[in-house]
Motif scaffolding. Sequence first.
Motif, mmCIF file in Angstrom:
data_model
loop_
_atom_site.group_PDB
_atom_site.id
_atom_site.type_symbol
_atom_site.label_atom_id
_atom_site.label_comp_id
_atom_site.label_asym_id
_atom_site.label_seq_id
_atom_site.Cartn_x
_atom_site.Cartn_y
_atom_site.Cartn_z
ATOM 1 N N PHE A 1 76.516 -5.984 28.231
ATOM 2 C CA PHE A 1 77.492 -4.925 28.494
ATOM 3 C C PHE A 1 78.883 -5.528 28.612
ATOM 4 O O PHE A 1 79.061 -6.572 29.246
ATOM 5 C CB PHE A 1 77.146 -4.176 29.785
ATOM 6 C CG PHE A 1 75.905 -3.342 29.687
ATOM 7 C CD1 PHE A 1 75.896 -2.166 28.955
ATOM 8 C CD2 PHE A 1 74.739 -3.732 30.334
ATOM 9 C CE1 PHE A 1 74.748 -1.387 28.858
ATOM 10 C CE2 PHE A 1 73.585 -2.965 30.243
ATOM 11 C CZ PHE A 1 73.575 -1.791 29.504
ATOM 12 N N ASP B 1 81.962 -1.586 31.260
ATOM 13 C CA ASP B 1 80.656 -0.940 31.383
ATOM 14 C C ASP B 1 79.810 -1.620 32.455
ATOM 15 O O ASP B 1 79.072 -0.950 33.186
ATOM 16 C CB ASP B 1 79.916 -0.979 30.047
ATOM 17 C CG ASP B 1 80.507 -0.019 29.026
ATOM 18 O OD1 ASP B 1 81.305 0.851 29.436
ATOM 19 O OD2 ASP B 1 80.174 -0.142 27.837
ATOM 20 N N LEU C 1 78.324 0.594 35.375
ATOM 21 C CA LEU C 1 76.881 0.732 35.475
ATOM 22 C C LEU C 1 76.338 0.072 36.749
ATOM 23 O O LEU C 1 75.350 0.545 37.317
ATOM 24 C CB LEU C 1 76.219 0.137 34.228
ATOM 25 C CG LEU C 1 76.524 0.892 32.928
ATOM 26 C CD1 LEU C 1 75.969 0.145 31.729
ATOM 27 C CD2 LEU C 1 75.973 2.307 32.992
ATOM 28 N N ALA D 1 66.967 3.660 31.708
ATOM 29 C CA ALA D 1 68.173 4.144 31.026
ATOM 30 C C ALA D 1 69.119 2.986 30.715
ATOM 31 O O ALA D 1 69.718 2.931 29.625
ATOM 32 C CB ALA D 1 68.869 5.191 31.883
ATOM 33 N N LEU D 2 69.264 2.055 31.653
ATOM 34 C CA LEU D 2 70.124 0.897 31.412
ATOM 35 C C LEU D 2 69.580 0.034 30.278
ATOM 36 O O LEU D 2 70.337 -0.449 29.425
ATOM 37 C CB LEU D 2 70.253 0.061 32.689
ATOM 38 C CG LEU D 2 71.045 0.679 33.843
ATOM 39 C CD1 LEU D 2 70.994 -0.229 35.062
ATOM 40 C CD2 LEU D 2 72.492 0.937 33.436
ATOM 41 N N GLN E 1 70.338 1.674 27.015
ATOM 42 C CA GLN E 1 71.744 1.500 26.635
ATOM 43 C C GLN E 1 71.994 0.094 26.107
ATOM 44 O O GLN E 1 72.736 -0.097 25.137
ATOM 45 C CB GLN E 1 72.641 1.774 27.830
ATOM 46 C CG GLN E 1 72.784 3.239 28.191
ATOM 47 C CD GLN E 1 73.957 3.486 29.113
ATOM 48 O OE1 GLN E 1 75.017 2.880 28.991
ATOM 49 N NE2 GLN E 1 73.789 4.407 30.045
ATOM 50 N N ALA F 1 70.619 -0.151 22.608
ATOM 51 C CA ALA F 1 71.497 0.536 21.650
ATOM 52 C C ALA F 1 72.740 -0.268 21.367
ATOM 53 O O ALA F 1 73.228 -0.316 20.235
ATOM 54 C CB ALA F 1 71.848 1.910 22.198
ATOM 55 N N LEU F 2 73.247 -0.929 22.387
ATOM 56 C CA LEU F 2 74.447 -1.751 22.216
ATOM 57 C C LEU F 2 74.180 -2.920 21.287
ATOM 58 O O LEU F 2 74.988 -3.253 20.411
ATOM 59 C CB LEU F 2 74.914 -2.244 23.589
ATOM 60 C CG LEU F 2 76.220 -3.050 23.644
ATOM 61 C CD1 LEU F 2 77.392 -2.161 23.224
ATOM 62 C CD2 LEU F 2 76.444 -3.588 25.051
#
Length: 234
Positions: free
Chosen positions: A141, A145, A149, A222-223, A226, A229-230
């Motif tokens: 991240f 972010d 987060l 969820a983290l 993410q 996806a990153l």
Amino acid sequence: MPTRAPQERRRRRPTASGVVLSKELITETALRLIGEHGPEALSVRRLGAALGCDPSALYRYFRNTDDLLLAIADRIIGDTMVGFVAGPDWVASLRDMAMRVRAGYLAHPRAAAMASFRVTRRENEFRAVETGVGLLLSAGFPPADAVRLYLAFIDTVLSHAALDAACHALPREQREADERAWTEAYQSVDPAAYPALSEVRGELHAMAESSFEPAVDLLLDALAAQASALRTRT
């Protein structure tokens, strides 16, 4: 020519009752008194009596009771992080941190209710935030972010841990009555007025359980999504 003793040496001279005061001893005593008597125990009068010293002596170590409360909050953080070592799996490491926070709050439930929402600006908190933000940076991240987060993570952890601690601090009779409500009072609701409750009647016992681990796992999932996806985008 005689010289003045260093401030730390003057502080550590025994009181009239033979107690050698220190920040650590005062913090430990305050934590114990809160555990025994609740938030009202955080007063210089009670602390002075417990330590066998003039209450004014405490002001040599803490500016006021709020300063002491922040030290108590930081002490709980420090106890929570003892032995913690972040591993290569950042999700597992954050989960370990979360479980440790809950355990620390349950160990001191009355103090946790007072301290969970404070910013201690002390070393134990610095190290905990450094660790949490560092784990999110290691997940890929970007800095903005990672901070945002981490805030979502730690606020979720602290709020759920404080809720569990507050329940744990209730007198046993009240806690057990609240737990029984889901298998007694909620079982007798009118199906016409509460159709959803009637449909899940047999599952409502779960409402007496802690939501801490499910909430933390949902957030960590969820983290992780993410972060995945990153990585895909980059």
